[in-house]
Design a protein around this motif. Structure first.
Motif, mmCIF file in Angstrom:
data_model
loop_
_atom_site.group_PDB
_atom_site.id
_atom_site.type_symbol
_atom_site.label_atom_id
_atom_site.label_comp_id
_atom_site.label_asym_id
_atom_site.label_seq_id
_atom_site.Cartn_x
_atom_site.Cartn_y
_atom_site.Cartn_z
ATOM 1 N N GLU A 132 21.666 -45.442 17.150
ATOM 2 C CA GLU A 132 21.758 -45.523 15.692
ATOM 3 C C GLU A 132 20.419 -45.181 15.043
ATOM 4 O O GLU A 132 20.372 -44.508 14.005
ATOM 5 N N ALA A 133 19.315 -45.644 15.628
ATOM 6 C CA ALA A 133 17.988 -45.334 15.092
ATOM 7 C C ALA A 133 17.716 -43.842 15.130
ATOM 8 O O ALA A 133 17.183 -43.263 14.178
ATOM 9 N N LEU A 134 18.093 -43.186 16.223
ATOM 10 C CA LEU A 134 17.898 -41.736 16.322
ATOM 11 C C LEU A 134 18.780 -40.994 15.338
ATOM 12 O O LEU A 134 18.361 -39.994 14.738
ATOM 13 N N ARG A 135 20.005 -41.468 15.165
ATOM 14 C CA ARG A 135 20.933 -40.801 14.251
ATOM 15 C C ARG A 135 20.424 -40.852 12.822
ATOM 16 O O ARG A 135 20.623 -39.910 12.052
ATOM 17 N N ARG A 136 19.750 -41.913 12.463
ATOM 18 C CA ARG A 136 19.250 -42.074 11.102
ATOM 19 C C ARG A 136 17.826 -41.541 10.929
ATOM 20 O O ARG A 136 17.216 -41.768 9.891
ATOM 21 N N SER A 137 17.294 -40.859 11.936
ATOM 22 C CA SER A 137 15.927 -40.324 11.865
ATOM 23 C C SER A 137 15.923 -38.849 12.249
ATOM 24 O O SER A 137 15.321 -38.458 13.260
ATOM 25 N N PRO A 138 16.567 -38.005 11.460
ATOM 26 C CA PRO A 138 16.699 -36.590 11.845
ATOM 27 C C PRO A 138 15.379 -35.844 11.912
ATOM 28 O O PRO A 138 15.207 -34.961 12.758
ATOM 29 N N VAL A 139 14.433 -36.169 11.034
ATOM 30 C CA VAL A 139 13.151 -35.457 11.036
ATOM 31 C C VAL A 139 12.359 -35.813 12.290
ATOM 32 O O VAL A 139 11.774 -34.931 12.951
ATOM 33 N N THR A 140 12.344 -37.078 12.641
ATOM 34 C CA THR A 140 11.640 -37.512 13.844
ATOM 35 C C THR A 140 12.197 -36.816 15.082
ATOM 36 O O THR A 140 11.444 -36.296 15.914
ATOM 37 N N VAL A 141 13.500 -36.814 15.214
ATOM 38 C CA VAL A 141 14.139 -36.197 16.377
ATOM 39 C C VAL A 141 13.858 -34.699 16.416
ATOM 40 O O VAL A 141 13.563 -34.131 17.477
ATOM 41 N N PRO A 168 31.104 -49.451 18.880
ATOM 42 C CA PRO A 168 29.820 -49.611 18.204
ATOM 43 C C PRO A 168 28.709 -48.841 18.905
ATOM 44 O O PRO A 168 28.674 -48.760 20.132
ATOM 45 N N ARG A 169 27.807 -48.229 18.119
ATOM 46 C CA ARG A 169 26.686 -47.501 18.688
ATOM 47 C C ARG A 169 25.595 -48.483 19.097
ATOM 48 O O ARG A 169 25.427 -49.533 18.501
ATOM 49 N N SER A 170 24.823 -48.105 20.101
ATOM 50 C CA SER A 170 23.691 -48.925 20.495
ATOM 51 C C SER A 170 22.602 -48.809 19.431
ATOM 52 O O SER A 170 22.531 -47.804 18.708
ATOM 53 N N PRO A 171 21.719 -49.818 19.305
ATOM 54 C CA PRO A 171 20.645 -49.755 18.297
ATOM 55 C C PRO A 171 19.771 -48.517 18.454
ATOM 56 O O PRO A 171 19.337 -47.930 17.459
ATOM 57 N N ALA A 172 19.486 -48.102 19.692
ATOM 58 C CA ALA A 172 18.632 -46.932 19.908
ATOM 59 C C ALA A 172 19.300 -45.662 19.411
ATOM 60 O O ALA A 172 18.667 -44.827 18.744
#
Length: 238
Positions: free
Chosen positions: A48-57, A42-46
């Protein structure tokens, strides 16, 4: 070192393993290996949040890279991209390009802004969508520059100063989070704490461009209100 078997020892059962394919020990080992292979960690919440926020990253990475290029003396990156109220109308790209450059040599300015971007941006991008997030970020940054320009015309801001940083854009994200709406399950403590910390910093660091913060905050709040107050509740008919 790796242990090896003695080559002088004759193989058992004609060179085959003493365990047959039907042996329960082999079957149990195969089952365990297959289960471990099929079940992903399982991925950590942090993460996973980065993975689902490509524009932010992407914005964070580009901003940090541009900041690093500021250390190349012959490129004059900061002077070319910073917002200068006196040059605003002749070089209008500076209203937006200033979001990419930050003060130097200390990394505190860029790191603080990128922390705010990743903290609030990942949440808004996942909650309200990448398009809304990107538009809000850019327009809030431009709004911060517009506020600086207007106050420079009024004699409050310095017309010749170089204004740098993504603070206006980041405060635009905070503006969205300040919109009173039950459609955002936000962490009010983090939002209020960020605003209070920046307010206190005004008394410590006189060079902070509060004008850009205010402009970005206003634009973000307006865009957030338009988005959140016009959203249809989940399950509502189109």
């Amino acid at each position: 070192m790796t242990d090896h078997s003695d080559h002088n020892e004759p193989p058992t059962n004609g060179g085959r393993s003493s365990f047959s394919q039907d042996s329960p020990e082999v079957g149990q080992a195969d089952t365990s290996l297959n289960h471990a292979h099929n079940v992903a960690a399982p991925r950590s919440p942090a993460v996973e949040a980065l993975r689902r926020s490509p524009v932010t990253v992407t914005i964070a990475v580009v901003t940090v890279v541009v900041w690093l290029t500021q250390f190349v003396p012959t490129w004059h990156v900061q002077e070319k991209l910073a917002f200068v109220p006196l040059w605003a109308l002749d070089e209008p790209w500076r209203f937006a390009s200033t979001m990419l450059v930050h003060s130097q040599p200390s990394p505190a300015h860029v790191l603080f802004n990128m922390m705010g971007l990743l903290l609030f941006g990942t949440f808004l991008e996942r909650t309200l969508g990448s398009t809304f997030f990107a538009v809000t970020y850019v327009l809030s940054g431009v709004g911060g520059s517009v506020m600086v320009w207007l106050l420079a015309l009024a004699g409050t801001a310095h017309p010749f100063a170089l204004y740098v940083g993504a603070s206006g854009a980041v405060f635009g994200l905070v503006g969205v989070l300040l919109v009173p709406s039950k459609r955002l399950d936000r962490n009010w403590g983090g939002v209020v704490g960020f605003v209070l910390l920046n307010t206190l910093m005004l008394f410590v660091e006189p060079n902070i461009a509060w004008e850009a913060h205010l402009g970005g905050l206003i634009v973000g709040f307006v865009l957030g209100a338009l988005r959140l107050w016009t959203m249809k509740p989940k399950g509502a008919r189109q």
